[in-house]
Motif scaffolding. Structure first.
Motif, PDB file in Angstrom:
ATOM      1  N   ILE A 474       0.833  -1.206   0.000  1.00 22.32           N
ATOM      2  CA  ILE A 474       0.000   0.000   0.000  1.00 22.32           C
ATOM      3  C   ILE A 474       0.870   1.259   0.000  1.00 22.32           C
ATOM      4  N   ILE A 475       1.974   1.218   0.751  1.00 20.52           N
ATOM      5  CA  ILE A 475       2.877   2.375   0.781  1.00 20.52           C
ATOM      6  C   ILE A 475       3.470   2.618  -0.608  1.00 20.52           C
ATOM      7  N   SER A 514      -6.806   4.375   1.183  1.00 18.09           N
ATOM      8  CA  SER A 514      -7.621   3.872   2.287  1.00 18.09           C
ATOM      9  C   SER A 514      -8.632   2.842   1.807  1.00 18.09           C
ATOM     10  N   ILE A 515      -9.242   3.088   0.647  1.00 20.46           N
ATOM     11  CA  ILE A 515     -10.224   2.146   0.109  1.00 20.46           C
ATOM     12  C   ILE A 515      -9.550   0.822  -0.257  1.00 20.46           C
ATOM     13  N   ILE A 516      -8.407   0.898  -0.920  1.00 23.73           N
ATOM     14  CA  ILE A 516      -7.680  -0.327  -1.273  1.00 23.73           C
ATOM     15  C   ILE A 516      -7.226  -1.067  -0.028  1.00 23.73           C
ATOM     16  N   SER A 517      -6.762  -0.308   0.966  1.00 26.04           N
ATOM     17  CA  SER A 517      -6.332  -0.921   2.228  1.00 26.04           C
ATOM     18  C   SER A 517      -7.485  -1.654   2.882  1.00 26.04           C
ATOM     19  N   PHE A 518      -8.678  -1.057   2.861  1.00 20.02           N
ATOM     20  CA  PHE A 518      -9.857  -1.705   3.459  1.00 20.02           C
ATOM     21  C   PHE A 518     -10.188  -3.012   2.739  1.00 20.02           C
ATOM     22  N   ILE A 519     -10.120  -3.012   1.407  1.00 20.65           N
ATOM     23  CA  ILE A 519     -10.423  -4.225   0.632  1.00 20.65           C
ATOM     24  C   ILE A 519      -9.427  -5.334   0.968  1.00 20.65           C
ATOM     25  N   ILE A 520      -8.138  -4.981   1.033  1.00 20.13           N
ATOM     26  CA  ILE A 520      -7.112  -5.986   1.373  1.00 20.13           C
ATOM     27  C   ILE A 520      -7.320  -6.517   2.785  1.00 20.13           C
ATOM     28  N   ILE A 521      -7.691  -5.630   3.710  1.00 26.45           N
ATOM     29  CA  ILE A 521      -7.955  -6.051   5.094  1.00 26.45           C
ATOM     30  C   ILE A 521      -9.049  -7.105   5.126  1.00 26.45           C
ATOM     31  N   MET A 522     -10.146  -6.878   4.423  1.00 24.06           N
ATOM     32  CA  MET A 522     -11.272  -7.824   4.462  1.00 24.06           C
ATOM     33  C   MET A 522     -10.896  -9.152   3.807  1.00 24.06           C
ATOM     34  N   TYR A 564      -4.843  -1.877  12.101  1.00 21.71           N
ATOM     35  CA  TYR A 564      -4.222  -0.675  12.639  1.00 21.71           C
ATOM     36  C   TYR A 564      -2.889  -0.325  11.999  1.00 21.71           C
ATOM     37  N   SER A 565      -2.288  -1.219  11.213  1.00 18.49           N
ATOM     38  CA  SER A 565      -0.946  -0.948  10.679  1.00 18.49           C
ATOM     39  C   SER A 565      -0.928   0.287   9.787  1.00 18.49           C
ATOM     40  N   SER A 566      -1.941   0.442   8.923  1.00 18.60           N
ATOM     41  CA  SER A 566      -1.974   1.615   8.040  1.00 18.60           C
ATOM     42  C   SER A 566      -2.146   2.894   8.854  1.00 18.60           C
ATOM     43  N   CYS A 567      -2.922   2.827   9.937  1.00 21.26           N
ATOM     44  CA  CYS A 567      -3.102   4.010  10.789  1.00 21.26           C
ATOM     45  C   CYS A 567      -1.802   4.362  11.509  1.00 21.26           C
ATOM     46  N   PHE A 568      -1.083   3.351  11.994  1.00 26.65           N
ATOM     47  CA  PHE A 568       0.197   3.606  12.643  1.00 26.65           C
ATOM     48  C   PHE A 568       1.197   4.211  11.644  1.00 26.65           C
ATOM     49  N   TYR A 569       1.156   3.756  10.399  1.00 25.07           N
ATOM     50  CA  TYR A 569       2.067   4.296   9.388  1.00 25.07           C
ATOM     51  C   TYR A 569       1.812   5.788   9.173  1.00 25.07           C
ATOM     52  N   ILE A 570       0.525   6.147   8.979  1.00 22.21           N
ATOM     53  CA  ILE A 570       0.198   7.552   8.732  1.00 22.21           C
ATOM     54  C   ILE A 570       0.512   8.406   9.958  1.00 22.21           C
ATOM     55  N   ALA A 571       0.221   7.871  11.145  1.00 25.19           N
ATOM     56  CA  ALA A 571       0.375   8.677  12.364  1.00 25.19           C
ATOM     57  C   ALA A 571       1.834   8.902  12.744  1.00 25.19           C
ATOM     58  N   GLN A 608      -8.455   8.153   7.027  1.00 26.06           N
ATOM     59  CA  GLN A 608      -8.216   6.705   7.073  1.00 26.06           C
ATOM     60  C   GLN A 608      -9.124   6.037   8.096  1.00 26.06           C
ATOM     61  N   LEU A 609      -9.227   6.619   9.286  1.00 21.32           N
ATOM     62  CA  LEU A 609     -10.075   6.054  10.333  1.00 21.32           C
ATOM     63  C   LEU A 609     -11.544   6.040   9.916  1.00 21.32           C
ATOM     64  N   THR A 610     -11.997   7.114   9.307  1.00 21.57           N
ATOM     65  CA  THR A 610     -13.401   7.203   8.904  1.00 21.57           C
ATOM     66  C   THR A 610     -13.749   6.127   7.877  1.00 21.57           C
ATOM     67  N   ILE A 611     -12.872   5.936   6.882  1.00 25.40           N
ATOM     68  CA  ILE A 611     -13.148   4.953   5.832  1.00 25.40           C
ATOM     69  C   ILE A 611     -13.124   3.534   6.390  1.00 25.40           C
TER      70      ILE A 611
END
Length: 908
Positions: A474-475, A514-522, A564-571, A608-611
């Protein structure tokens, strides 16, 4: 019973279901239950259930004789009437089923078979446990049963004067009557007279009866392969020999049973709990526990308590959000970004090599306004509040949980729990117990256990690395697509194009990633669920609680990294290691690291959190509501129209959806992931508790509707607490303090603004006479000479931006021509020191408050402790008195006999 003559051990050929040879086995029965069943050597016959026709009573919960209650139902497809009749396979399945049912009868259970009204291929085997069987297994399972009515007085609440208000929110006691409380003790057959047995038919309630029958069904053998026993209804259902196995609902959810003796608890639960009109009412937890068991009850008790506590967090979060929204017009640095004379004249350096153009700062005007809402003083207050709130929630929940343990009689549950049948089947190694010095069987040696643990840990570690690899992917996507958006989207702001107004390259990259990250997560979730179950099965925990705790830790560890990994990356990583335009930092030697907006990455973290949070809630509701509803709808259309009115209770329940043994596990997991979003990153999104509150209010009723209308009745199970989820929440609470402190310090722009206001806006560093935020943007954007670009990074000059020799970038560095050109300036070191000091101070303050709260609030209230001790004392006293009375009676009887024997010779 009809009898089919067969050998006791039957050789079978290669089995397509089990892929091995084996012998069917008929068990002998303990003499206390069925003495005439005989020994294994003498027993030569299958015993099969009698077939009875449906008696035309759709609401009946009894055998055709109207006396024996149906405690469980087994469903199979008659092999002789299958459309695709594979003779060899069908014959093997029939023999296994007959061996299993014969062994059930030998265990003392009574069976009655009835052919389906709607599909003559289906056969329903109704199972009834007679009194003697129930008593025997209640003692074996250490089930607590009533001794006498509880006469302890209920303490009045301090808020009794608000009864008029709580009465509106509570369920009407005339509809759902309060359960009578009893003193209880583990059942013993030799003390049967001590127990409160008014009616043998009601002494064991339906939930307890189903639990006992399921215990038997899970342990009865039907085949032996290479000295390894195959047993249990779960294996038979998974191999297709049975289609389903379930306890019955007591009535339809939409109307009461025609049987006057039936309490119609399912109907009451639907009307007062699951129906949308009851959304404002408290949950009838005692009835939920009575009907579905303690395990379901404790889940809804926890979810309801969590939702109630979210109300306070949501109110404070909305207040902080409104503070930021109303004060955004007074946000000086945002006005400077939007000002044509300030932000419109600041030329920003390209954010990627060659292809990215120069751009004006004021194109981020709208995003800077939104950032003012979330990056305000209210966010700091809310982050501190949430650190205290999560501690209050966990401590008060422990107290509530202790009350439920007392009320639901699960205080000493750990002593009652039996080993799983899968564990018992693998116990082939004999060892000496260090405590009892007696032989006992275990499934594997210490070396074997170490090997299993190592393999399981390696598998979990591999999947976590796989998630990290997906995050890296994703990065790379973000780094690549940012170049595309930078070259295609407008470079300057004209204030008329609505798309240009809101869609910056950073925002477009963030939303799509964020959308792609959500799809991969599921997708990864779906795959890993099956892998985690396989790993836990291989690990072979002893009890069901151990099994669920082990699976819980594996699943949460995976989900934690996945969500949470994508959120930790952005934060904490994005924009922190970018270098400067003359010497940028490259990722993997090829991709230039991402930069944040001039206002920081906080708004991107909020997006990211909202999506993810919103997308997860929508997806889960689709899975939980639409999927079972559509499946049941299709099933109804396949059946004959109107036939449900004349079909029996067991057939109606068969056409509902199976809940699955881990159904409740996924409900917990969903809520704990949400709990993480609400606590870990709440500093970036104060509306998260509000969204969680709305979702949970609906979630409670959706889960209730699903259980009462769309799913078969689950086997009632005992549970003392919420298991491994409690320490997981405590771990999240500790981590949340660190993450929120670091988000405020390193992700938001609050600390640099405070440092500027108090130190760099006035002399000796500033030019203003008083403390002010004016000039903040100019002060925080460093200057770079365009001629200092390296050939790899140099971009072509864009027309329309005027002539310029320098550009600006987000950092605190010395300007060109300075003796320490492009090195970090004094402002940078002030900010770093302030950030570290803020994190340390905030953590210590919140941790101190958390420790004090944890110490001040005991896990078990004083009144609950007193009740537990009082009940234990009275129970022991009651049993002791009963025992003494019995012994006294025996002594008197013996003495009377002795006197009689001494007097008889004299009279003669």
């Amino acid at each position: 019973m009809q009898m089919l003559t067969r050998n006791v051990l039957l050789d079978v050929e290669q089995d397509e279901e089990d892929d091995d040879d084996g012998d069917l086995v008929l068990e002998n029965l303990d003499q206390t239950i069925l003495p005439n069943c005989g020994s294994l050597e003498d027993q030569q016959d299958f015993q099969v259930p009698e077939f009875e026709e449906f008696n035309g009573k759709p609401d009946s919960l009894f055998f055709n004789d109207g006396q024996r209650r149906i405690d469980f139902v087994l469903v199979y497809e008659d092999e002789s009437r299958k459309e695709t009749n594979k003779k060899g396979t069908n014959e093997k399945q029939r023999k296994k089923r007959q061996a299993y049912e014969s062994n059930l009868i030998c265990k003392g259970l009574e069976l009655e078979a009835t052919r389906s009204v709607l599909d003559d291929k289906l056969v329903f085997v109704k199972v009834h446990a007679p009194w003697e069987v129930l008593c025997t297994y209640a003692e074996l399972m250490h089930i607590k049963l009533p001794l006498k009515p509880n006469d302890l007085k209920t303490r009045f609440s301090a808020f009794s004067h608000l009864n008029w208000f709580t009465k509106v929110l509570s369920v009407d006691e005339n509809i759902i009557k309060p359960e009578q409380e009893f003193f209880t003790a583990p059942f013993e057959k030799n003390r049967m007279n001590d127990f409160y047995i008014v009616d043998r038919d009601t002494f064991f309630n339906p939930a307890t009866r189903s639990r006992i029958v399921y215990f038997i069904l899970s342990r009865v053998k039907y085949q032996v392969v290479n000295n390894v026993s195959k047993f249990g209804i779960n294996r038979l259902v998974s191999s297709g020999i049975y289609k389903a196995a379930f306890p019955l609902h007591d009535c339809r959810f939409g109307q009461q049973s025609e049987d006057a003796s039936c309490p119609s608890e399912r109907y009451l639960l639907y009307r007062e709990w699951a129906h949308p009109r009851s959304i404002y009412k408290k949950q009838p937890l005692d009835l939920i526990r009575k009907y579905y068991g303690e395990k379901i009850g404790i889940y809804f008790a926890w979810l309801g308590y969590y939702t109630k506590m979210l109300l306070l967090a949501a109110v404070v979060g909305v207040a902080c959000f409104l503070y930021g929204y109303l004060s955004q017009d007074y946000c000086t640095w945002s006005r400077e970004v939007c000002d044509p004379d300030i932000g419109g004249n600041i030329i920003m350096c390209p954010q990627c090599d060659k292809l990215c153009p120069f751009w004006k700062l004021n194109i981020t005007c709208e995003s800077s306004k939104k950032l003012c809402i979330f990056d305000s003083f209210g966010t700091l207050v809310f982050a501190v509040f949430m650190g205290v709130w999560v501690t209050l929630f966990l401590e008060f929940w422990k107290r509530r949980q202790a009350e439920l343990e007392y009320e639901w009689d699960t205080v000493e549950l750990q002593q009652e729990e039996q080993a799983r049948p899968e564990y018992e089947a693998q116990c082939t190694h004999v060892v000496i117990n260090e405590i009892t010095q007696e032989e006992e069987r275990i499934p594997f040696t210490t070396c074997g256990k170490c090997i299993r643990i190592t393999l399981c840990a390696s598998a979990v570690f591999f999947w976590i690395l796989l998630i990290i690899a997906s995050v890296i992917g994703i990065i790379v996507y973000r780094l690549s697509v940012f170049i595309v958006f930078s070259t295609t989207l407008p470079k300057s702001f004209n204030g008329t194009d609505p798309i240009q107004k809101y869609l910056t390259p950073q925002m477009a990259t963030s939303i799509t990633a964020s959308i792609i990250s959500f799809i991969i997560i599921m997708i990864l979730n779906t795959i890993y669920e099956k892998v985690a179950i396989m790993i836990t099965n291989f690990e072979l925990p002893r009890t069901q609680t151990d099994y669920e705790n082990s699976l819980t830790m594996k699943m949460f560890l995976f989900q934690f990294v996945n969500y949470y990994s994508s959120c930790f990356y952005i934060a904490f990583f994005k924009g922190k290691f970018v270098g400067y335009p003359g010497d940028p930092v490259y990722w993997l030697g090829k991709y230039r690291n991402e930069e944040c907006d001039p206002g920081g990455c906080l708004l991107e973290l909020t997006t990211q959190l909202t999506i993810i949070m919103g997308g997860k809630a929508i997806w889960n509701n689709i899975q939980e509501v639409l999927l079972p509803w559509i499946m049941n709808l299709i099933g109804r259309y396949r059946r004959v129209s109107g036939s449900e009115d004349i079909s029996p209770r067991w057939e109606q329940d068969y056409h509902l959806q199976p809940m699955g043994k881990l159904g409740l596990f996924y409900e917990y997991l969903e809520m704990i992931i949400q709990f993480g979003f609400v606590t870990l990153f709440v500093a970036s999104f104060p509306l998260a508790p509000l969204l969680a509150l709305v979702n949970n209010i609906l979630e409670i009723r959706v889960d209730a509707w699903k259980l009462t209308t769309q799913f078969r009745r689950m086997v009632p199970e005992k549970a003392q607490d919420i298991g491994a989820w409690q320490p997981i929440m405590q771990g999240i609470a500790v981590l949340a303090v660190v993450t929120n402190a670091m988000i405020i310090a390193f992700t938001s722009d609050m600390i640099p603004r405070l440092v500027y206001y108090w130190s760099f806006s006035i002399p000796p560093y500033g030019d203003h006479e008083h403390y002010t935020m004016e000039g903040y943007i100019n002060n925080t954007l460093s200057i770079f000479n365009i001629s200092d670009f390296k050939d790899r990074s140099k971009a072509e000059s864009s027309s329309g931006l005027g002539n310029y020799t320098t550009c600006r970038y987000r950092d605190f560095r010395n300007p060109p021509g300075h003796p320490q050109e492009y090195k970090h300036n004094i402002y940078y070191w002030h900010v770093v020191a302030a950030k570290l000091a803020f994190v340390i101070v905030m953590e210590h303050i919140i941790y101190s408050v958390k420790f004090f709260i944890s110490y001040a609030i005991p896990d078990v209230s004083k009144s609950t402790k007193s009740k537990i001790k009082r009940e234990k004392y009275l129970t022991q006293k009651l049993l002791h008195e009963s025992h003494m009375t019995k012994n006294l009676g025996i002594v008197i009887q013996n003495m009377a006999g002795l006197v009689d024997s001494n007097l008889r010779p004299k009279s003669e």
